[in-house]
Design a protein around this motif. Structure first.
Motif, PDB file in Angstrom:
ATOM      1  N   LEU A 128       0.837  -1.202   0.000  1.00 41.11           N
ATOM      2  CA  LEU A 128       0.000   0.000   0.000  1.00 41.11           C
ATOM      3  C   LEU A 128       0.875   1.256   0.000  1.00 41.11           C
ATOM      4  O   LEU A 128       0.704   2.151  -0.839  1.00 41.11           O
ATOM      5  N   LEU A 129       1.827   1.316   0.931  1.00 41.24           N
ATOM      6  CA  LEU A 129       2.685   2.501   1.044  1.00 41.24           C
ATOM      7  C   LEU A 129       3.527   2.710  -0.213  1.00 41.24           C
ATOM      8  O   LEU A 129       3.672   3.831  -0.699  1.00 41.24           O
ATOM      9  N   GLU A 130       4.056   1.614  -0.754  1.00 42.13           N
ATOM     10  CA  GLU A 130       4.900   1.735  -1.954  1.00 42.13           C
ATOM     11  C   GLU A 130       4.105   2.256  -3.144  1.00 42.13           C
ATOM     12  O   GLU A 130       4.599   3.046  -3.942  1.00 42.13           O
ATOM     13  N   ASN A 131       2.856   1.818  -3.254  1.00 40.59           N
ATOM     14  CA  ASN A 131       2.014   2.286  -4.357  1.00 40.59           C
ATOM     15  C   ASN A 131       1.581   3.737  -4.144  1.00 40.59           C
ATOM     16  O   ASN A 131       1.568   4.542  -5.083  1.00 40.59           O
ATOM     17  N   LEU A 132       1.241   4.071  -2.892  1.00 46.74           N
ATOM     18  CA  LEU A 132       0.774   5.431  -2.594  1.00 46.74           C
ATOM     19  C   LEU A 132       1.852   6.480  -2.824  1.00 46.74           C
ATOM     20  O   LEU A 132       1.568   7.593  -3.275  1.00 46.74           O
ATOM     21  N   ILE A 133       3.099   6.132  -2.516  1.00 45.71           N
ATOM     22  CA  ILE A 133       4.201   7.083  -2.690  1.00 45.71           C
ATOM     23  C   ILE A 133       4.290   7.570  -4.144  1.00 45.71           C
ATOM     24  O   ILE A 133       4.693   8.697  -4.416  1.00 45.71           O
TER      25      ILE A 133
ATOM     26  N   LYS B 126       1.783   8.210  -5.974  1.00 45.28           N
ATOM     27  CA  LYS B 126       0.584   8.963  -6.369  1.00 45.28           C
ATOM     28  C   LYS B 126       0.254  10.176  -5.505  1.00 45.28           C
ATOM     29  O   LYS B 126      -0.358  11.122  -5.972  1.00 45.28           O
ATOM     30  N   VAL B 127       0.626  10.115  -4.209  1.00 42.77           N
ATOM     31  CA  VAL B 127       0.144  11.149  -3.279  1.00 42.77           C
ATOM     32  C   VAL B 127       1.160  12.276  -3.065  1.00 42.77           C
ATOM     33  O   VAL B 127       2.323  12.164  -3.444  1.00 42.77           O
ATOM     34  N   ASP B 128       0.678  13.344  -2.424  1.00 46.99           N
ATOM     35  CA  ASP B 128       1.550  14.479  -2.091  1.00 46.99           C
ATOM     36  C   ASP B 128       2.039  14.415  -0.645  1.00 46.99           C
ATOM     37  O   ASP B 128       3.115  14.896  -0.323  1.00 46.99           O
ATOM     38  N   LYS B 129       1.200  13.804   0.230  1.00 49.14           N
ATOM     39  CA  LYS B 129       1.569  13.683   1.647  1.00 49.14           C
ATOM     40  C   LYS B 129       1.078  12.341   2.186  1.00 49.14           C
ATOM     41  O   LYS B 129       0.019  11.861   1.780  1.00 49.14           O
ATOM     42  N   ILE B 130       1.844  11.782   3.127  1.00 49.12           N
ATOM     43  CA  ILE B 130       1.405  10.582   3.851  1.00 49.12           C
ATOM     44  C   ILE B 130       1.526  10.875   5.345  1.00 49.12           C
ATOM     45  O   ILE B 130       2.577  11.327   5.817  1.00 49.12           O
ATOM     46  N   LEU B 131       0.431  10.629   6.079  1.00 52.10           N
ATOM     47  CA  LEU B 131       0.439  10.796   7.536  1.00 52.10           C
ATOM     48  C   LEU B 131       0.369   9.407   8.154  1.00 52.10           C
ATOM     49  O   LEU B 131      -0.544   8.638   7.850  1.00 52.10           O
ATOM     50  N   ILE B 132       1.319   9.087   9.028  1.00 51.58           N
ATOM     51  CA  ILE B 132       1.395   7.744   9.618  1.00 51.58           C
ATOM     52  C   ILE B 132       1.027   7.770  11.098  1.00 51.58           C
ATOM     53  O   ILE B 132       1.592   8.534  11.872  1.00 51.58           O
ATOM     54  N   GLY B 133       0.074   6.911  11.474  1.00 48.56           N
ATOM     55  CA  GLY B 133      -0.309   6.772  12.879  1.00 48.56           C
ATOM     56  C   GLY B 133      -0.505   5.307  13.224  1.00 48.56           C
ATOM     57  O   GLY B 133      -0.090   4.431  12.471  1.00 48.56           O
ATOM     58  N   GLY B 134      -1.131   5.048  14.367  1.00 49.67           N
ATOM     59  CA  GLY B 134      -1.364   3.660  14.772  1.00 49.67           C
ATOM     60  C   GLY B 134      -0.093   2.982  15.251  1.00 49.67           C
ATOM     61  O   GLY B 134       0.981   3.605  15.330  1.00 49.67           O
ATOM     62  N   GLY B 135      -0.198   1.696  15.536  1.00 52.29           N
ATOM     63  CA  GLY B 135       0.955   0.936  16.023  1.00 52.29           C
ATOM     64  C   GLY B 135       2.129   0.948  15.059  1.00 52.29           C
ATOM     65  O   GLY B 135       3.294   0.939  15.463  1.00 52.29           O
ATOM     66  N   MET B 136       1.827   0.999  13.753  1.00 50.94           N
ATOM     67  CA  MET B 136       2.898   0.948  12.758  1.00 50.94           C
ATOM     68  C   MET B 136       3.832   2.153  12.830  1.00 50.94           C
ATOM     69  O   MET B 136       5.001   2.071  12.434  1.00 50.94           O
TER      70      MET B 136
ATOM     71  N   ARG C 101      12.827   2.189   6.648  1.00 53.37           N
ATOM     72  CA  ARG C 101      13.796   3.220   6.207  1.00 53.37           C
ATOM     73  C   ARG C 101      13.721   3.418   4.686  1.00 53.37           C
ATOM     74  O   ARG C 101      13.792   4.540   4.185  1.00 53.37           O
ATOM     75  N   LYS C 102      13.586   2.298   3.956  1.00 54.15           N
ATOM     76  CA  LYS C 102      13.509   2.382   2.484  1.00 54.15           C
ATOM     77  C   LYS C 102      12.263   3.145   2.044  1.00 54.15           C
ATOM     78  O   LYS C 102      12.293   3.914   1.087  1.00 54.15           O
ATOM     79  N   ILE C 103      11.147   2.921   2.758  1.00 53.46           N
ATOM     80  CA  ILE C 103       9.891   3.607   2.415  1.00 53.46           C
ATOM     81  C   ILE C 103      10.047   5.116   2.631  1.00 53.46           C
ATOM     82  O   ILE C 103       9.665   5.930   1.783  1.00 53.46           O
ATOM     83  N   VAL C 104      10.652   5.493   3.761  1.00 54.33           N
ATOM     84  CA  VAL C 104      10.871   6.918   4.061  1.00 54.33           C
ATOM     85  C   VAL C 104      11.797   7.546   3.020  1.00 54.33           C
ATOM     86  O   VAL C 104      11.559   8.658   2.529  1.00 54.33           O
ATOM     87  N   SER C 105      12.843   6.800   2.646  1.00 57.18           N
ATOM     88  CA  SER C 105      13.812   7.286   1.663  1.00 57.18           C
ATOM     89  C   SER C 105      13.145   7.467   0.291  1.00 57.18           C
ATOM     90  O   SER C 105      13.371   8.460  -0.405  1.00 57.18           O
ATOM     91  N   LYS C 106      12.283   6.501  -0.086  1.00 56.62           N
ATOM     92  CA  LYS C 106      11.578   6.582  -1.375  1.00 56.62           C
ATOM     93  C   LYS C 106      10.640   7.794  -1.402  1.00 56.62           C
ATOM     94  O   LYS C 106      10.541   8.496  -2.410  1.00 56.62           O
ATOM     95  N   ALA C 107       9.978   8.049  -0.266  1.00 57.61           N
ATOM     96  CA  ALA C 107       9.075   9.201  -0.170  1.00 57.61           C
ATOM     97  C   ALA C 107       9.860  10.501  -0.396  1.00 57.61           C
ATOM     98  O   ALA C 107       9.404  11.404  -1.107  1.00 57.61           O
TER      99      ALA C 107
END
Length: 392
Positions: free
Chosen positions: A204-209, A211-221, A247-253
């Motif tokens: 989900l995160l890899e696909n959203l990166i 397409k989207v302009d911002k991602i807000l992360i909450g919850g246990g993850m 770390r890779k997801i943050v770097s890709k964003a």
């Protein structure tokens, strides 16, 4: 893909695949009619257009065997009450008796078939079983988005044997809103992603990166991402094996110029109970014996600010353990911020739906998806067999 309002239904036997997978109590009574109500617009439209209706669904996971506790018979009563009309319930979904009953139907008649999953051919997407279902009708309508991510005889193979196939209004809404969110969205587009585990949301995160302009992360993850950034997270949920992935997801964003926002504070406690004393602390100061269970007030402010002026919001997963009052504020206040933003808001995933409802905000969201797993797989960029079958 054709929709139900684009085809002729007059005097046709119309097979509607719905999702009547409703909860039942020990006495076999339906405890929530939400899913039945969701298909009423499609059913009523078909009746108004002079159709003979054959309604089919699964209930539970009987694994190809007849399980009395998973019969759809109690649903016939509920459907009859909602439509204020007589419903004929058949104790099978294929076979000679079913063919005879459907062959004698008159305009306005409604038949509810027994649980499709009582036959092993349903979950196997078996062509022979699909052919038997197809033989009952002239027109096939799929209105069960919640099972679109599973290829079954009643939502996939059947379309090979019925000449006229289309989507009902519930499925149409899902398709239209998905397009507004992911195919042709109005920007800025923001994704709010919560829930317990990063491992459930990688695709989900890899696909959203992309397409989207911002991602807000909450919850246990969020705590896995915070640990990956070098913070101590105490006894908070953390998937150690996912730290590199995080770390890779943050770097890709960063590479894609996507703003990736993590909590700056958290509501913490020593245990996940209603009695536990809740405290607020910055994410850099979570004590070793404490568990992060919600986003804190500063994070609510940061996230709410990030939603100002955006055009489209996709939300999947709560911000904390909203089931307990002490840890519900993050999810509930963010729901208010989403409502206040004026953006097109699309909510998907079982827990998110429950949380929004508990916050009393359901009516203020543009659309709440009816399919948890299906919605998630679609956001991941996967092909949904039930949708693909109607696009053939």
């Amino acid at each position: 893909m054709k929709y139900i309002d684009q085809i002729d239904l007059k005097d046709k036997r119309v097979f509607i695949r719905v999702d009547f997978n409703v909860p039942l109590d020990k006495e076999g009574n339906v405890t929530s009619d939400k899913r039945v109500k969701a298909s009423i617009p499609t059913i009523k439209y078909a009746l108004e257009k002079g159709a003979k209706l054959i309604i089919a669904s699964h209930l539970g996971r009987p694994k190809g065997k007849r399980v009395a506790e998973m019969s759809l018979k109690p649903v016939a009563k509920v459907l009859s009450g909602l439509l204020q009309r007589e419903i004929a319930f058949l104790d099978d979904c294929v076979g000679e008796a079913v063919e005879q009953a459907t062959g004698k139907m008159k305009e306005g008649d409604i038949i509810l078939l027994e649980n499709l999953r009582f036959h092993p051919g349903e979950d196997k997407n078996d062509a022979e079983f699909a052919k038997q279902l197809a033989a009952l009708c002239d027109v096939y309508i799929d209105d069960a988005f919640a099972v679109s991510h599973r290829a079954a005889a009643s939502n996939s193979a059947i379309t090979d044997f019925v000449k006229t196939c289309a989507a009902g209004f519930l499925l149409k809404n899902e398709v239209e809103y998905f397009k507004k969110a992911m195919v042709n969205p109005a920007h800025p587009l923001v994704a709010i992603i919560g829930g317990a585990k990063v491992s459930d949301k990688i695709g989900l995160l890899e696909n959203l990166i992309e397409k989207v302009d911002k991602i807000l992360i909450g919850g246990g993850m969020a705590f896995t991402f915070l640990r990956a950034a070098g913070y101590e997270t105490g006894k908070s949920l953390c998937e150690e094996e996912m730290l590199d992935t995080a770390r890779k997801i943050v770097s890709k964003a960063k590479q894609k110029n996507v703003q990736f926002l993590l909590p700056v504070d958290a509501v913490i406690a020593q245990s996940t109970t209603a009695e536990a004393e809740a405290k607020v602390c910055g994410v850099k100061e979570i004590p070793k014996d404490m568990i992060g269970l919600d986003i804190g007030p500063a994070t609510i402010s940061v996230f709410s600010e990030a939603l100002k002026g955006v055009k489209t919001i996709i939300w999947n997963g709560p911000m904390g353990m909203f089931e307990l009052a002490a840890f519900s504020k993050g999810t509930f206040e963010l729901a208010q911020a989403v409502a206040d933003s004026g953006a097109l808001s699309i909510i998907g995933g079982g827990d998110t739906d429950t949380a929004i409802k508990k916050a009393g905000m359901s009516a203020k969201m543009s659309y709440i998806s009816t399919g948890g797993g299906a919605f998630l797989e679609w956001l991941e960029g996967k092909t949904l067999p039930g949708i693909a079958a109607l696009e053939r």
